[in-house]
Design a protein around this motif. Structure first.
Motif, mmCIF file in Angstrom:
data_model
loop_
_atom_site.group_PDB
_atom_site.id
_atom_site.type_symbol
_atom_site.label_atom_id
_atom_site.label_comp_id
_atom_site.label_asym_id
_atom_site.label_seq_id
_atom_site.Cartn_x
_atom_site.Cartn_y
_atom_site.Cartn_z
ATOM 1 N N ASP A 1 30.114 -76.310 121.999
ATOM 2 C CA ASP A 1 30.938 -76.364 123.201
ATOM 3 C C ASP A 1 31.742 -75.097 123.455
ATOM 4 O O ASP A 1 32.242 -74.907 124.563
ATOM 5 C CB ASP A 1 31.879 -77.561 123.119
ATOM 6 N N THR B 1 32.026 -74.113 127.210
ATOM 7 C CA THR B 1 33.359 -74.225 127.803
ATOM 8 C C THR B 1 33.822 -72.887 128.372
ATOM 9 O O THR B 1 34.351 -72.823 129.481
ATOM 10 C CB THR B 1 34.370 -74.736 126.760
ATOM 11 N N LYS C 1 31.790 -72.069 131.581
ATOM 12 C CA LYS C 1 32.225 -72.924 132.701
ATOM 13 C C LYS C 1 33.568 -72.443 133.244
ATOM 14 O O LYS C 1 33.781 -72.413 134.451
ATOM 15 C CB LYS C 1 32.319 -74.385 132.256
#
Length: 123
Positions: A91, A95, A98
């Motif tokens: 992630d 993350t 994004k």
């Protein structure tokens, strides 16, 4: 978005990955043109002149880190939909990308077969 005459740019330094990606979008009738580049330097003129609708962008490029390319593209061409592609699991990268404006993050090792479907969803 209108689905006529859309363009796709793939930036990845692996000829194997580019070939695989080029074969997936063939079923996307809304694509008018697909461009490829193996690094950011080669992609810059394409970004400036063709302003692709969707950019498939690898994180690891030979000249500029893909995350930095993402940052630059979103600053200079905010309307370009950027889909990150990487072998980096977890992630942390997802993350970070994004947060910098990536529309999607594809893990090459587990989601590569979904590229066409994901690109289609942004056209």
């Amino acid at each position: 978005m209108s689905d006529k005459g859309k363009t796709l740019l793939i930036i990845d330094d692996s000829p194997f990955i580019i070939t695989g990606l080029l074969h997936q979008p063939e079923g996307l009738p809304s694509l008018q043109k697909v461009y490829t580049a193996e690094n950011y330097a080669d992609a810059q003129p394409i970004l400036q002149s063709s302003r692709p609708d969707v950019l498939l962008l690898d994180i690891h490029l030979p000249d500029v880190n893909g995350i930095e390319v993402l940052r630059r593209v979103k600053q200079l061409y905010p309307s370009v939909v950027v889909i990150m592609i990487s072998n980096q699991e977890g992630d942390v990268y997802r993350t970070r990308c994004k947060a910098l404006g990536a529309a999607h993050y594809i893990d090459k090792s587990t989601e590569f077969h979904l590229v066409s479907q994901i690109v289609s969803s942004f056209l």
